[in-house]
Design a protein around this motif. Structure first.
Motif, PDB file in Angstrom:
ATOM      1  N   SER A 100       0.807  -1.230   0.000  1.00 32.05           N
ATOM      2  CA  SER A 100       0.000   0.000   0.000  1.00 32.05           C
ATOM      3  C   SER A 100       0.835   1.272   0.000  1.00 32.05           C
ATOM      4  O   SER A 100       0.294   2.364  -0.159  1.00 32.05           O
ATOM      5  CB  SER A 100      -0.910   0.015   1.232  1.00 32.05           C
ATOM      6  OG  SER A 100      -1.725  -1.121   1.257  1.00 32.05           O
ATOM      7  N   HIS A 123       0.574  -1.720  -6.909  1.00 31.09           N
ATOM      8  CA  HIS A 123      -0.393  -1.606  -5.809  1.00 31.09           C
ATOM      9  C   HIS A 123      -1.818  -1.705  -6.357  1.00 31.09           C
ATOM     10  O   HIS A 123      -2.317  -0.747  -6.955  1.00 31.09           O
ATOM     11  CB  HIS A 123      -0.186  -0.264  -5.074  1.00 31.09           C
ATOM     12  CG  HIS A 123      -1.162  -0.042  -3.974  1.00 31.09           C
ATOM     13  ND1 HIS A 123      -1.450   1.206  -3.476  1.00 31.09           N
ATOM     14  CD2 HIS A 123      -1.936  -0.909  -3.249  1.00 31.09           C
ATOM     15  CE1 HIS A 123      -2.348   1.101  -2.502  1.00 31.09           C
ATOM     16  NE2 HIS A 123      -2.661  -0.170  -2.354  1.00 31.09           N
ATOM     17  N   HIS A 193      -8.625   5.341   6.900  1.00 33.20           N
ATOM     18  CA  HIS A 193      -8.431   4.267   7.889  1.00 33.20           C
ATOM     19  C   HIS A 193      -8.008   4.825   9.248  1.00 33.20           C
ATOM     20  O   HIS A 193      -8.511   4.411  10.285  1.00 33.20           O
ATOM     21  CB  HIS A 193      -7.407   3.238   7.380  1.00 33.20           C
ATOM     22  CG  HIS A 193      -7.992   2.273   6.395  1.00 33.20           C
ATOM     23  ND1 HIS A 193      -8.154   2.565   5.061  1.00 33.20           N
ATOM     24  CD2 HIS A 193      -8.496   1.023   6.556  1.00 33.20           C
ATOM     25  CE1 HIS A 193      -8.719   1.539   4.439  1.00 33.20           C
ATOM     26  NE2 HIS A 193      -8.929   0.583   5.325  1.00 33.20           N
ATOM     27  N   ARG A 227     -16.120  -0.875  10.109  1.00 33.64           N
ATOM     28  CA  ARG A 227     -15.620  -1.810   9.089  1.00 33.64           C
ATOM     29  C   ARG A 227     -14.154  -1.482   8.786  1.00 33.64           C
ATOM     30  O   ARG A 227     -13.288  -2.365   8.856  1.00 33.64           O
ATOM     31  CB  ARG A 227     -16.461  -1.739   7.798  1.00 33.64           C
ATOM     32  CG  ARG A 227     -16.033  -2.798   6.773  1.00 33.64           C
ATOM     33  CD  ARG A 227     -16.724  -2.647   5.436  1.00 33.64           C
ATOM     34  NE  ARG A 227     -16.215  -1.560   4.631  1.00 33.64           N
ATOM     35  CZ  ARG A 227     -15.067  -1.577   3.958  1.00 33.64           C
ATOM     36  NH1 ARG A 227     -14.294  -2.649   3.994  1.00 33.64           N
ATOM     37  NH2 ARG A 227     -14.678  -0.539   3.247  1.00 33.64           N
ATOM     38  N   ASP A 295     -15.900  -0.688  -1.690  1.00 31.89           N
ATOM     39  CA  ASP A 295     -14.663  -0.633  -0.883  1.00 31.89           C
ATOM     40  C   ASP A 295     -14.349   0.758  -0.340  1.00 31.89           C
ATOM     41  O   ASP A 295     -15.164   1.296   0.388  1.00 31.89           O
ATOM     42  CB  ASP A 295     -13.475  -1.362  -1.533  1.00 31.89           C
ATOM     43  CG  ASP A 295     -12.677  -0.678  -2.618  1.00 31.89           C
ATOM     44  OD1 ASP A 295     -12.173  -1.415  -3.456  1.00 31.89           O
ATOM     45  OD2 ASP A 295     -12.532   0.515  -2.629  1.00 31.89           O
ATOM     46  N   MET A 296     -13.218   1.381  -0.705  1.00 38.13           N
ATOM     47  CA  MET A 296     -12.841   2.613  -0.031  1.00 38.13           C
ATOM     48  C   MET A 296     -13.917   3.678  -0.131  1.00 38.13           C
ATOM     49  O   MET A 296     -14.121   4.446   0.791  1.00 38.13           O
ATOM     50  CB  MET A 296     -11.549   3.147  -0.618  1.00 38.13           C
ATOM     51  CG  MET A 296     -10.367   2.524   0.030  1.00 38.13           C
ATOM     52  SD  MET A 296      -8.885   3.264  -0.545  1.00 38.13           S
ATOM     53  CE  MET A 296      -8.909   2.759  -2.227  1.00 38.13           C
TER      54      MET A 296
HETATM   55  O1  LIG Z   1     -11.488  -2.120   2.611  1.00 35.39           O
HETATM   56  C1  LIG Z   1     -11.359  -0.984   2.133  1.00 35.39           C
HETATM   57  O2  LIG Z   1     -12.302  -0.166   2.105  1.00 35.39           O
HETATM   58  C2  LIG Z   1     -10.076  -0.557   1.562  1.00 35.39           C
HETATM   59  O3  LIG Z   1      -9.760   0.581   1.596  1.00 35.39           O
HETATM   60  C3  LIG Z   1      -9.222  -1.605   0.944  1.00 35.39           C
HETATM   61  C4  LIG Z   1      -7.827  -1.206   0.674  1.00 35.39           C
HETATM   62  C5  LIG Z   1      -6.911  -1.178   1.697  1.00 35.39           C
HETATM   63  C6  LIG Z   1      -5.596  -0.865   1.436  1.00 35.39           C
HETATM   64  C7  LIG Z   1      -5.190  -0.574   0.157  1.00 35.39           C
HETATM   65  O4  LIG Z   1      -3.906  -0.286  -0.072  1.00 35.39           O
HETATM   66  C8  LIG Z   1      -6.088  -0.596  -0.881  1.00 35.39           C
HETATM   67  C9  LIG Z   1      -7.408  -0.919  -0.623  1.00 35.39           C
END
Ligand SMILES: O=C(O)C(=O)Cc1ccc(O)cc1
Ligand SMILES: NC(=O)C1=CN([C@@H]2O[C@H](COP(=O)(O)OP(=O)(O)OC[C@H]3O[C@@H](n4cnc5c(N)ncnc54)[C@H](O)[C@@H]3O)[C@@H](O)[C@H]2O)C=CC1
Length: 307
Positions: A100, A123, A193, A227, A295-296
């Motif tokens: 990442s 990536h 995150h 999540r 996802d993100m």
């Molecule tokens: O679960 C999610 O929403 C993410 O964001 C997934 C994700 C996590 C790390 C990365 O480097 C790329 C994608």
């Protein structure tokens, strides 16, 4: 589908490594898939799941006949893996990763790479909050971007082969400068995150005050944060430590903007709040229209669901 490589070695067989293994099998992209993990339990599980054709605890042993080597381990382990595999890499092999962060991975791996291999960092911007070999699935990379951060001397044919590999998995592929990658990902992935880990931690600290109301009344907005905050601690510790500068830069900007919001709330400046919320809703809508609403991007789902 047609075979692209004779032998592919997967170093690390968690969410990403095992998704790659499943894709390679599903699409017949290699004659032999060699799976390597440093944990005997993980390797055993990978074997039970039938993810490869050969299994080994030694990354060095895994790469010896491989035409493509994909390193899928937490970014902090990239240097040690590179050092272990370097003397055993086959002439002409392509070595890539899925980490990442890119500046740090390049700094850790590049010094070990012999001149007779093609090192092309990558990536995939695709994942979930789950980890380990059971978490992977076919389709993870479909419709998602995969960013390659080739080095100035990268061989064009090797890069084209790697691009075709990711495209076969359904990804769209872009090249990017590693430093730029790390800045972009800091804001679109790493900060969300970190904010999620923080807000869930804050709510947990308040729990003594609210006596489990945090869980009882958690609305879908908070659930979306939980999540992300359930993502793998090792992986995210490493991301924070290995993209430190870009994350700190984005966190500083974020804090400034939060102070602006705080001020608007304090002074009852409804126009400022309304303008910002209107601007951000337009961004969410453009993401949904582009079909990237999972996802993100799920980070902001709550707002749209209320409409
Ligand atoms: O679960 C999610 O929403 C993410 O964001 C997934 C994700 C996590 C790390 C990365 O480097 C790329 C994608
Ligand atoms: N989880 C996600 O959503 C995404 C993760 N990534 C990146 O992919 C890489 C792998 O992540 P996941 O597959 O999610 O992790 P995971 O936790 O599911 O799997 C990690 C694998 O690495 C192995 N490993 C752990 N520490 C190691 C070490 N010190 N030396 C050698 N092997 C080690 C584990 O045994 C396991 O096989 C990370 O660099 C991460 O940043 C990239 C895109 C999305």
């Amino acid at each position: 589908m047609t075979k692209q490589f004779e032998t592919i070695a997967l170093i690390g067989i968690g969410l990403i490594g095992s998704s790659l293994a499943r894709e390679i099998k599903d699409k017949g992209l290699a004659s032999t898939v060699v799976v390597s993990s440093r944990s005997p339990d993980t390797l055993k599980r990978a074997e039970q799941l039938g993810l490869g054709d050969r299994y080994t605890l030694s990354a060095a042993d895994a790469v010896k006949d491989a035409d493509l080597v994909i390193v899928s381990v937490p970014v902090g382990a990239s240097g040690a893996v590179a050092e272990a595999i370097a003397p055993h890499l086959k002439r002409g092999a392509i070595v890539t990763d899925v980490g990442s962060t890119k500046g740090s991975v390049i700094a850790q791996m590049k010094p070990h790479m012999p001149s007779h291999v093609h090192f092309i960092p990558g990536h995939p911007i695709a994942g979930t909050e789950y980890s380990g070999p059971d978490a992977g699935f076919v389709g993870l990379f479909k419709g998602r971007w995969c960013i390659l951060t080739p080095l100035p001397d990268t061989d064009a044919d090797a890069k084209a082969k790697l691009r075709v590999f990711w495209e076969t998995l359904g990804s769209m592929v872009d090249d990017m400068d590693p430093e730029h990658h790390d800045k972009v990902l800091a804001i679109v992935s790493h900060l969300p995150h970190i904010i999620a880990y923080n807000i869930v931690g804050t709510a947990d600290d308040l729990e003594t005050v609210t006596e489990s109301e945090v869980i009882k009344y958690s609305a879908s907005g908070f659930r979306d944060f939980t999540r992300l905050a359930a993502s793998d601690p090792t992986m995210w510790r490493d991301v924070c430590l290995h993209n430190k500068d870009a994350i700190l830069e984005m966190l500083a900007r974020f804090s400034e903007d939060l102070a602006y919001l705080q001020r608007a709330i304090r002074w009852g400046d409804g126009d400022k709040l309304f303008d910002l919320f209107t601007r951000t809703r337009a961004i969410r809508r453009s993401i949904v229209q582009a079909g990237q609403d999972t996802d993100m991007a799920d980070f902001g789902r709550h707002a749209m669901d209320q409409k």
